[in-house]
Design an enzyme around this catalytic site. Structure first.
Site, short mmCIF file in Angstrom:
data_model
loop_
_atom_site.label_atom_id
_atom_site.label_comp_id
_atom_site.label_asym_id
_atom_site.label_seq_id
_atom_site.Cartn_x
_atom_site.Cartn_y
_atom_site.Cartn_z
N ASP A 108 0.93 -1.18 0.10
CA ASP A 108 -0.03 0.03 -0.02
C ASP A 108 0.89 1.09 0.14
OD1 ASP A 108 0.87 -0.03 2.69
OD2 ASP A 108 -1.18 -0.02 3.39
N SER A 109 2.33 1.07 -0.17
CA SER A 109 3.10 2.12 -0.25
C SER A 109 2.82 2.72 -1.67
CB SER A 109 4.51 1.64 -0.47
OG SER A 109 4.73 0.61 -1.12
N LYS A 161 -0.73 -9.57 3.28
CA LYS A 161 -0.02 -9.29 4.22
C LYS A 161 -0.89 -8.18 5.19
CE LYS A 161 3.39 -5.84 3.58
NZ LYS A 161 2.94 -4.70 4.39
N GLU A 211 9.73 -4.29 10.21
CA GLU A 211 10.27 -2.78 9.43
C GLU A 211 11.04 -2.12 10.67
OE1 GLU A 211 7.25 -1.18 6.90
OE2 GLU A 211 8.40 0.56 6.64
O1 KIV Z 1 3.63 -1.08 1.62
C1 KIV Z 1 4.59 -1.38 1.42
O2 KIV Z 1 5.48 -1.21 0.43
C2 KIV Z 1 5.10 -2.12 2.64
C3 KIV Z 1 6.69 -2.11 2.74
C4 KIV Z 1 7.30 -1.05 3.05
C5 KIV Z 1 7.04 -3.47 3.48
O3 KIV Z 1 4.63 -2.58 3.34
#
Ligand code: KIV
Length: 271
Positions: A51-52, A118, A187
């Site tokens: 979700d980044s 996730k 993280e």
């Molecule tokens: O959303 C994402 O890209 C993540 C990573 C930073 C692990 O959760």
């Protein structure tokens, strides 16, 4: 030049075997078909539809505004381009409000092409993980600095630094493993805690800013090719540098550096 091994179909069992064999695996975020394709050819084992994307694709301030429909859309794009890599999709902010919501949202992600979901959270996730596992959905639990909780933390801060917080994270990690989580992602935690978690758990531990002793590493793709605006975080290395001039080569260099243990170096880690 590093030559990636032939593209093979990566499953949860593959990743578990890699941990058992002491072979590190490489994870990168992917949001579209073309980059998913190139990452697979470079040997990236897991494509994280993070979700980044709210920040690096949509230009928002945090991951909080990202919706389940946006996650499903990008998951479908990545699934279309994948070359054998396992596709892990993020549950967006408040996607696990109730058990029913968790199951419905995870179903959307799996039907869009994810192989695993996730979830950000700690031991409270256990009953959600159990329900998903019962339904045949593999889960990665995400702990430490969980970006969806940025306002609770008061910023993007290192987690698990004092002994009490570190002990709590180990207990939470054991609880989610017991509930059936297939992977843990941690993280921004001290390297020593990343090492303890990787040694304590049977399931693979993926780290980002969690030291070099984790079973696997993940980076946001835009960070590791140096295109994210602003100052990079300490744990980021730009692989599109030092004589590497193309994005596919940068992906290959990342995979090689994760596997031979040269990334992350001490300069990317927290104490
Ligand atoms: O959303 C994402 O890209 C993540 C990573 C930073 C692990 O959760």
């Amino acid at each position: 030049m590093y030559v990636p091994s032939e593209v093979k179909n990566i499953t949860v069992s593959t990743l578990q075997k890699m941990k058992a064999d002491g072979e590190k695996f490489a994870v990168l975020t992917a949001y579209d078909s073309s980059f998913a394709h190139q990452q697979g050819l470079a040997g990236v084992e897991v494509l994280l539809v993070g979700d980044s994307l709210g920040m690096v694709v949509q230009g928002k301030d945090s991951t909080i505004p990202v919706t389940i429909d946006e996650m499903a859309y990008h998951t479908a794009c990545v699934a279309k381009g994948r070359q054998g890599s396992l596709v892990m999709a993020d549950m967006p902010f408040m996607g696990c409000q109730t058990l029913e919501a968790t199951l419905q949202n995870a179903t959307k992600l799996m039907q869009a092409g994810a192989h695993m979901v996730k979830l950000e959270g700690e031991a409270w996730l256990a009953e959600h993980i159990e329900s998903l596992a019962r339904g045949g959905i593999p889960v990665c639990a995400h702990m430490g600095l969980t970006p969806q909780s940025v306002h609770k933390f008061g910023g993007y801060k290192i987690q698990g630094r004092d002994q009490q917080a570190a002990d709590q994270m180990i207990q939470d990690a054991l609880a989610v493993q017991e509930a059936g989580a297939a992977i843990l992602l941690v993280e921004c935690i001290p390297s020593v805690l990343g090492k303890t978690l990787s040694e304590t758990l049977d399931i693979p531990v993926i780290g980002i800013g969690a030291g070099s002793d984790c079973d696997a590493q993940v980076l946001v793709m835009h960070d590791m090719i140096g295109v994210t605006p602003g100052k990079p975080a300490k744990f980021v290395r730009n692989f599109l540098a030092d004589g590497i001039t193309t994005v596919p080569e940068a992906f290959e260099a990342y995979v090689k550096a994760v596997k031979d243990g040269s990334f992350p170096g001490p300069e990317h880690c927290f104490v």
